[in-house]
Design an enzyme around this catalytic site. Structure first.
Site, short mmCIF file in Angstrom:
data_model
loop_
_atom_site.label_atom_id
_atom_site.label_comp_id
_atom_site.label_asym_id
_atom_site.label_seq_id
_atom_site.Cartn_x
_atom_site.Cartn_y
_atom_site.Cartn_z
N GLU A 117 0.49 -1.57 0.12
CA GLU A 117 -0.70 -0.10 -0.34
C GLU A 117 1.09 1.12 -0.13
O GLU A 117 2.26 0.81 0.04
CB GLU A 117 -0.76 -0.43 1.07
CG GLU A 117 -0.47 -0.01 2.61
CD GLU A 117 -1.20 -0.06 3.30
OE1 GLU A 117 -1.80 0.87 4.09
OE2 GLU A 117 -1.62 -0.86 3.90
N LYS A 119 2.81 4.54 1.57
CA LYS A 119 3.48 5.27 1.79
C LYS A 119 2.98 6.62 2.45
O LYS A 119 3.49 7.34 1.76
CB LYS A 119 4.56 4.98 2.59
CG LYS A 119 5.12 4.99 4.25
CD LYS A 119 6.69 4.77 3.93
CE LYS A 119 6.85 5.20 5.42
NZ LYS A 119 6.66 6.80 6.19
N ASP A 121 2.47 10.59 3.61
CA ASP A 121 3.37 11.46 4.31
C ASP A 121 2.66 12.26 5.46
O ASP A 121 2.28 12.87 4.84
CB ASP A 121 3.91 12.45 3.40
CG ASP A 121 5.36 12.71 3.87
OD1 ASP A 121 5.63 12.25 5.01
OD2 ASP A 121 6.27 13.64 3.05
N TYR A 229 -3.99 1.17 8.30
CA TYR A 229 -2.67 0.37 8.54
C TYR A 229 -2.44 -1.02 8.89
O TYR A 229 -1.89 -2.30 8.48
CB TYR A 229 -1.79 0.99 7.40
CG TYR A 229 -1.16 1.67 8.44
CD1 TYR A 229 -0.15 0.63 9.12
CD2 TYR A 229 -0.97 2.93 8.30
CE1 TYR A 229 0.61 1.75 10.17
CE2 TYR A 229 0.14 3.59 9.13
CZ TYR A 229 0.29 3.51 10.03
OH TYR A 229 1.72 3.85 11.09
N LYS A 294 4.08 -5.54 3.09
CA LYS A 294 4.15 -6.78 4.42
C LYS A 294 3.52 -7.58 4.22
O LYS A 294 2.79 -8.38 3.56
CB LYS A 294 3.09 -6.09 5.64
CG LYS A 294 3.21 -4.56 5.67
CD LYS A 294 1.65 -3.86 6.75
CE LYS A 294 2.24 -2.31 6.55
NZ LYS A 294 1.11 -1.99 7.30
N LYS A 318 10.93 3.66 -0.53
CA LYS A 318 10.77 5.33 -1.11
C LYS A 318 11.34 5.38 -2.36
O LYS A 318 12.22 4.37 -3.15
CB LYS A 318 12.16 5.90 0.12
CG LYS A 318 11.55 5.37 1.41
CD LYS A 318 10.15 6.49 2.16
CE LYS A 318 11.23 6.72 3.14
NZ LYS A 318 11.79 7.89 3.76
N CYS A 412 10.55 47.17 -14.78
CA CYS A 412 10.28 46.06 -15.06
C CYS A 412 12.17 45.60 -16.01
O CYS A 412 11.79 46.44 -16.33
CB CYS A 412 8.94 46.01 -16.23
SG CYS A 412 9.34 45.08 -17.00
N CYS A 415 10.73 45.21 -20.14
CA CYS A 415 11.18 47.04 -20.62
C CYS A 415 11.30 47.91 -19.71
O CYS A 415 10.55 49.23 -21.02
CB CYS A 415 9.24 46.71 -21.17
SG CYS A 415 7.68 46.92 -19.60
N CYS A 430 4.46 44.39 -14.03
CA CYS A 430 4.68 45.35 -14.52
C CYS A 430 3.29 45.76 -15.09
O CYS A 430 2.79 45.48 -15.73
CB CYS A 430 5.74 44.52 -15.72
SG CYS A 430 5.65 45.68 -17.50
N CYS A 436 4.98 45.62 -23.08
CA CYS A 436 6.44 44.73 -22.82
C CYS A 436 6.28 43.66 -23.41
O CYS A 436 5.29 42.88 -23.47
CB CYS A 436 5.92 44.18 -20.85
SG CYS A 436 6.37 43.16 -20.15
N1 5U1 Z 1 0.77 2.08 4.94
C1 5U1 Z 1 1.50 1.91 5.58
N2 5U1 Z 1 2.21 3.09 6.80
N3 5U1 Z 1 2.76 2.24 7.71
C2 5U1 Z 1 4.17 3.03 8.37
N4 5U1 Z 1 1.65 1.09 6.13
C3 5U1 Z 1 2.81 1.24 7.43
N5 5U1 Z 1 2.57 0.29 8.54
C4 5U1 Z 1 4.22 0.75 9.73
C5 5U1 Z 1 4.39 1.93 9.31
C6 5U1 Z 1 5.18 2.51 10.60
O1 5U1 Z 1 4.20 -0.68 11.15
C7 5U1 Z 1 4.00 -1.77 11.03
C8 5U1 Z 1 4.52 -2.09 9.03
C9 5U1 Z 1 4.50 -2.07 12.15
#
Ligand code: 5U1
Length: 674
Positions: A117, A119, A121, A229, A294, A318, A412, A415, A430, A436
């Protein structure tokens, strides 16, 4: 006594101090000082040195910890099952090595099944449900102790306070990622800017800052979302046998899981998934920095176990870093189509995700001031997808003694006309208009572009050459170009010249919406041009529309309406349109949908507020299917306003004009019309 030299010892000490400092900035202050890629490099260097000199590993080394200390402002929560972090793979080779480690450890000869899946941010959280009720929510903190953010988590609309269904575990501790979509983030920052409040650098910081608000009423206003998750505790419930089944279980309990998750086989399956998500990445509504694999079988997960910071059965693959640091050498100002001056950073070239970047946008003077960017600074730059690289922030710790402030030019740079800054507008412009040459060039580039007149072969460089050599001044001049004029240009053969004249000829037959877009009216993008084209029967009607009439068009507010009116008031613009039509630009007249017999033909509705049973877009489509027009603002010609929850100014305007107001129930009845 270690065999390491004093240089190695010094380096290890330095790396530990740096990493500790960055951990503190990231986890406690929500203000990362360096890009993730640089942090990863420091961390890896320390890991490598410690692996080479195991006798130097100390219990307080950051490699032995999961994160940084939680802030003390919230009540602390001890995680019953530690929330560990993930190992990283930065290349296909590292992924292959991970897979091999997994197979070797459990003597697996076949292809391993992984649950994959994106990751996200965001910010990792843990939620505890007892007998189906949300009891507590906590941040990950240092993995052992997090912060109690229950009140804040409860403000996220998609977090169930009570799990769905009758059959449920007596205890469920579920883990997930809180994040903000890019759209939500932009909207939030816009509002914050207007209110003079703190602006966040990116969606991740915004999500973290919002979640760690001591006042949950503030969190409630932030567009936070969550995907779950994983599971820490599951009591009195049949344990699924695979991670993918676990995700299905979570979904059945009403917990959102990422719809992009898939089961894949072996390294090749992982790589296919990784490449697929990589292609989709820019179109996903949220930021991701890689994918997570996983081992799908939960028994195998048990067998594989953990190693210091992370599980052996999972890894984050990553994407190439999108942020890097470099030095800002100079700033130049570029003039755009509407005269807006954009400060462009000239950088010491740096490789970002495989591309050398030497220029990046600084957006405008407000942003320069907000980020306190100066010439000579070390800056973090980001390059994401197709968008122009941008300067994200300054690494203040690396600011040299002497830096130079960035000043807006008074004239500017192209011109020489005066530069004007309008109050409440972030951009300076400008004042030269079509005098211009930079503005003229940009207007012609826009006119010729793919989504506008789509003139094949007429690239930016050629347009610049044509304007610089005074062969053309305005867009209509394009249609009087001769093959000989083009063929005489440098690096232009007869065949290319012929092709361009052919493409110009072809572009003459277009559509009304493309033509409106090509005119380059301020704030009229592709979608607005389409709305205008489908609302007005022909160009003349649009050219004569006043601001009030324009505001009845879907998604057109007072600002855009004013720009449209101003554009068509200018004699020069009318002359160009006339000359374009004389040159043969044409489009098919719009077929009026034979909607006269439809039950809502001739009626105009305005939708406002939140509907509970359908989205506003769905309601709009349903109304239009019955022949109604759906307008963006209320006017005397509005048939009725349909008001959902939290309707605001449009409802007030309807009431003040005496326009009927319908509820969602009225809308449903309306949609049932035969
Ligand atoms: N999508 C996802 N992000 N994430 C972060 N799965 C997932 N699993 C994590 C973490 C830290 O940790 C488990 C594998 C333990």
């Amino acid at each position: 006594m270690s065999k390491a030299g004093s240089n190695t010892l010094q380096r290890i000490k330095h790396l530990r101090e740096q990493i500790n400092l960055h951990n503190h900035n990231y986890y406690v202050l929500d203000q990362p000082g360096i890009p993730d890629a640089e942090y990863d490099r420091l961390f890896r260097e320390l890991q490598t040195l410690e692996a080479e000199h195991p006798d130097l590993v100390s219990a307080d080394s950051p490699t032995q910890r999961v994160g940084a200390k939680p802030s003390t402002a919230f009540r602390q929560v001890k995680h019953e099952v530690p929330m560990l972090s993930l190992g990283n793979a930065f290349s296909d080779e590292e992924l292959k090595a991970f897979n091999k480690r997994v197979c070797d450890r459990i003597s697996w000869k076949d292809l391993i099944e992984y649950s994959a899946e994106p990751k996200l941010d965001g910010l990792a959280v843990s939620l505890l449900y007892e007998k189906g009720l949300l009891l507590r929510a906590a941040t990950r903190g240092d993995g052992n102790t997090g912060e109690d953010i229950t009140d804040n988590i409860k403000t996220i609309a998609t977090v169930p306070l009570k799990l769905l269904g009758r059959n449920m575990p007596s205890r469920l501790e579920v883990r997930g990622e809180v994040f903000m979509t890019r759209k939500g983030f932009e909207r939030m920052n816009e509002q914050a800017k207007k209110a003079g409040e703190k602006i966040f650098a990116n969606p991740r910081n915004a999500a973290a800052g919002s979640l760690r608000q001591l006042d949950s009423r503030i969190t409630a206003k932030r567009p936070l979302e969550i995907y779950f998750y994983g599971v820490g505790i599951l009591k009195d419930f049949d344990m699924p046998t695979t991670h993918s089944e676990m995700l299905l279980l979570l979904r059945s309990l009403g917990l959102r899981v990422n719809p992009e998750s898939r089961v894949v086989k072996g390294v090749q399956g992982c790589l296919r998934y990784y490449n697929n998500i990589g292609k989709k990445r820019d179109n996903l509504p949220y930021d991701i920095d890689g994918v997570v694999y996983k081992v799908n079988d939960l028994e195998l997960q048990q067998e594989l176990g953990f190693v210091s910071r992370a599980p052996r059965w999972a890894i984050a693959h990553k994407f190439a870093a999108q942020e890097e640091t470099t030095v800002l050498n100079a700033v130049e100002f570029q003039v755009g189509r509407t005269g807006a001056l954009t400060p462009v950073a000239r950088l010491k070239p740096v490789n970002v995700a495989g591309v050398t970047v030497s220029n990046a946008t600084l957006h405008n003077m407000d942003e320069i001031e907000r980020k306190d960017v100066r010439i000579g600074d070390t800056v973090i730059i980001r390059r994401a997808g197709d968008v122009i690289p941008e300067v994200v922030s300054v690494v203040l710790e690396r600011r040299p003694q002497r830096t130079q402030k960035i000043k807006l030019p008074t004239q500017c740079p192209v011109c020489g006309s005066a530069v004007i800054s309008i109050e409440d507008e972030a951009v300076a412009r400008c004042s030269g208009g079509l005098f211009c040459s930079a503005q003229r060039k940009e207007a012609i580039k826009h006119f010729a572009s793919r989504k506008a007149m789509d003139i094949d072969g007429l690239g930016d460089k050629l347009i610049e050459q044509l304007v610089d050599e005074s062969i053309i001044d305005h867009v209509d001049d394009l249609y009087h170009l001769k093959i000989g004029q083009l063929a005489a240009l440098e690096r232009m053969g007869d065949k290319s010249a012929e092709n361009i004249i052919g493409a110009l000829q072809k572009s003459k037959t277009t559509t009304l919406s493309r033509f409106i877009y090509a005119l380059g009216i301020r704030e009229v993008g592709e979608a607005t041009a389409q709305n205008l084209a489908s609302h007005f029967e022909n160009l003349d009607e649009l050219m004569q529309a006043d601001e009030e009439k324009l505001q009845t068009v879907q998604d057109i507010g007072p600002v855009v309406a004013q720009h449209v009116v101003t554009f068509f008031k200018q004699k020069h613009n009318l002359e160009i349109i006339h000359r374009l039509q004389q040159a043969g630009i044409n489009w098919p007249s719009i077929q009026k949908i034979s909607g006269d017999k439809l039950p809502l033909a001739g009626k105009t509705y305005v939708l406002t507020g939140t509907l509970s049973g359908m989205t506003r877009d769905e309601a709009k489509q349903k109304l239009q299917a019955l022949g109604a027009k759906v307008a963006g603002s209320v006017s005397k010609s509005t048939t009725a306003v349909i008001a959902g929850e939290n309707a605001g100014s449009k409802l007030e305007k309807a009431e003040s004009l005496g326009i009927p107001v319908l509820t969602e129930a009225d809308l449903r009845k309306l949609l049932q019309k035969p």
